[in-house]
Design an enzyme around this catalytic site. Sequence first.
Site, PDB file in Angstrom:
ATOM      1  CD1 TRP A  95      -2.520   1.912   0.468  1.00  0.00           C
ATOM      2  CD2 TRP A  95      -1.282   2.438   2.261  1.00  0.00           C
ATOM      3  NE1 TRP A  95      -2.821   3.207   0.832  1.00  0.00           N
ATOM      4  CE2 TRP A  95      -2.084   3.555   1.923  1.00  0.00           C
ATOM      5  CE3 TRP A  95      -0.420   2.539   3.352  1.00  0.00           C
ATOM      6  CZ2 TRP A  95      -2.049   4.745   2.636  1.00  0.00           C
ATOM      7  CZ3 TRP A  95      -0.377   3.728   4.069  1.00  0.00           C
ATOM      8  CH2 TRP A  95      -1.190   4.814   3.710  1.00  0.00           C
ATOM      9  CG  ASP A  97      -8.730  -0.965   4.170  1.00  0.00           C
ATOM     10  OD1 ASP A  97      -9.824  -0.557   4.623  1.00  0.00           O
ATOM     11  OD2 ASP A  97      -7.685  -0.966   4.843  1.00  0.00           O
ATOM     12  CG  ASP A 105      -5.500  -1.746   8.007  1.00  0.00           C
ATOM     13  OD1 ASP A 105      -4.891  -1.281   8.987  1.00  0.00           O
ATOM     14  OD2 ASP A 105      -5.468  -1.209   6.876  1.00  0.00           O
ATOM     15  CG  HIS A 123      -8.828   1.925   1.676  1.00  0.00           C
ATOM     16  ND1 HIS A 123      -7.540   1.552   1.404  1.00  0.00           N
ATOM     17  CD2 HIS A 123      -8.818   2.364   2.953  1.00  0.00           C
ATOM     18  CE1 HIS A 123      -6.785   1.749   2.472  1.00  0.00           C
ATOM     19  NE2 HIS A 123      -7.540   2.234   3.433  1.00  0.00           N
ATOM     20  CD  GLU A 148      -4.623  -1.446   1.845  1.00  0.00           C
ATOM     21  OE1 GLU A 148      -3.478  -1.741   2.258  1.00  0.00           O
ATOM     22  OE2 GLU A 148      -5.555  -1.089   2.603  1.00  0.00           O
ATOM     23  CG  ASP A 153      -8.091   2.695   9.483  1.00  0.00           C
ATOM     24  OD1 ASP A 153      -8.165   1.605   8.907  1.00  0.00           O
ATOM     25  OD2 ASP A 153      -7.633   3.724   8.948  1.00  0.00           O
ATOM     26  CE  LYS A 205      -6.322   5.893   2.624  1.00  0.00           C
ATOM     27  NZ  LYS A 205      -5.416   5.905   3.761  1.00  0.00           N
ATOM     28  CG  ASP A 225      -9.554   4.683   5.525  1.00  0.00           C
ATOM     29  OD1 ASP A 225      -9.897   3.590   6.007  1.00  0.00           O
ATOM     30  OD2 ASP A 225      -8.390   4.933   5.155  1.00  0.00           O
ATOM     31  CG  HIS A 242      -6.039  -4.475   4.691  1.00  0.00           C
ATOM     32  ND1 HIS A 242      -5.164  -3.434   4.675  1.00  0.00           N
ATOM     33  CD2 HIS A 242      -5.290  -5.598   4.823  1.00  0.00           C
ATOM     34  CE1 HIS A 242      -3.925  -3.898   4.762  1.00  0.00           C
ATOM     35  NE2 HIS A 242      -3.980  -5.209   4.852  1.00  0.00           N
TER      36      HIS A 242
HETATM   37  C1  RNT Z   1      -3.957   2.708   4.882  1.00  0.00           C
HETATM   38  C2  RNT Z   1      -4.047   1.278   4.511  1.00  0.00           C
HETATM   39  C3  RNT Z   1      -2.923   0.409   5.009  1.00  0.00           C
HETATM   40  C4  RNT Z   1      -2.506   0.732   6.417  1.00  0.00           C
HETATM   41  C5  RNT Z   1      -1.567  -0.274   7.037  1.00  0.00           C
HETATM   42  C6  RNT Z   1      -0.893   0.279   8.255  1.00  0.00           C
HETATM   43  O1  RNT Z   1      -5.074   3.412   4.578  1.00  0.00           O
HETATM   44  O2  RNT Z   1      -5.272   0.762   4.934  1.00  0.00           O
HETATM   45  O3  RNT Z   1      -3.275  -0.917   4.856  1.00  0.00           O
HETATM   46  O4  RNT Z   1      -3.610   0.832   7.261  1.00  0.00           O
HETATM   47  O5  RNT Z   1      -0.666  -0.700   6.109  1.00  0.00           O
HETATM   48 ZN    ZN Z   2      -5.544  -1.359   4.721  1.00  0.00          ZN
END
Ligand code: RNT
Ligand code: ZN
Length: 420
Positions: free
Chosen positions: A186, A260, A327, A263, A227, A297, A229, A295, A287
């Site tokens: 990523w 993810d 994640d 994302h 990955e 998290d 985003k 986003d 993820h």
């Molecule tokens: C960031 C991505 C990525 C990170 C990790 C730490 O938006 O989701 O995967 O969260 O690599």
């Molecule tokens: Zn991620």
Amino acid sequence: MSDKRIQQGFDYAKEVYAALGVDVEQAMQKAHAIPVSMHCWQGDDVTGFDGADSLTGGIAVTGNYPGKARNFEELKQDIKTALSLIPGKIKLNLHASYAIKNGRTLDRDQYTIREFEPWVDFAKENKLGLDFNPTYFSHPMMDGDLSLSSPDEGKRRFWVEHGKRCREIGLQFAKQLGQRSVQNFWMPDGSKDTAVNTQLFRERMTTSLDEIFADRTGMDTAPCALESKLFGMGVESFTVVSHEYALGYAIKNNLTACLDTGHFHPTEMVSAKVSAVMNFVETMLLHISRPVRWDSDHVVALDDELQRIMDEIVWNGFEERVFIGLDFFDASINRIAAWAIGMRNARKALLGACLAPAKALREAEAKQDFTTRLALLEERKTLPLGAVWDYYCLQHNIPADSRWLPLIKQYEADTLSKRT
Ligand code: RNT
Ligand code: ZN
């Protein structure tokens, strides 16, 4: 709740499921064997050990809950505590920034397996698989928010070398642990405001990725994922590795596609993308996160989307082809509890998928009996998953619901509160 009552609850649940044609014992075994990768970075707010003093790359951790792991020993101790609360097959997901340098001065373009041997030992001791991520953030060689698409040739080369090094490390993980190790790439590359030569950034990114992935050695045991985003903080207007870019690159170059759950646009569901993407890639990495309005998290919750994702994996028989990694990073609550909650939820949703009357549902659909399909889908939501879950935990010597939190509180009092 006594063990005896848990057993009674299980006996009742078993009958309920049997009436729907579901074998509970088989479901527990199946859910138990599916690997879920636990991200090391929840333990220390994505800080790592290779010298970063702040988190960059458009990601952020909020909160300052006391007791954060400050070094390798503390992080290992916290991970072990979390593991004692999580049932099922677990892998540990590392970032390159968690290199153990032991006083050596070397940079990310010089890392080898040597910097990660202590992690391999830890994985062996705890019967864990290892997954890996090159770290394209929180580093002075970042060109603002650019890494592999930087116009600065020196910086771009540094990051290409980092990617190659990480692939070698991942391959060693796979070899030494005798199981697949997934490498996830990523890169935050993008721009705060409207970019006008978007193609140029993407050309440089493609050149870099082509260099990193030219050598296909080890792709089967250490598959590489890309990955995508939507945007990052401070990188709101343009993302080089967008969804179309990442998926296109993965399909063309036979890489693993990484999606993810945070994302995408807030109304887009990753669960709706799984089988679509799986028609065109061999493997996929998820993820699993929880976006709250963006986003963000947040810790993974047992919500409809998590259940739908696991349903898609299990009902379509994708267990070997869709890799599951978590994640999220929350520093506003006990960090070990965050791991336990997210990981237990992921496993619980897998168990929920294995316990669902999938056969009956699919028969109804095949007959175009959509009334039965909807009725069953709705009834499924209140089947006694929790009773099976508690029994499953007990069976594997993992605290059932209502029993694990006091253990964390104890650990907090005994250990975390002593870290200042
Ligand atoms: C960031 C991505 C990525 C990170 C990790 C730490 O938006 O989701 O995967 O969260 O690599
Ligand atoms: Zn991620």
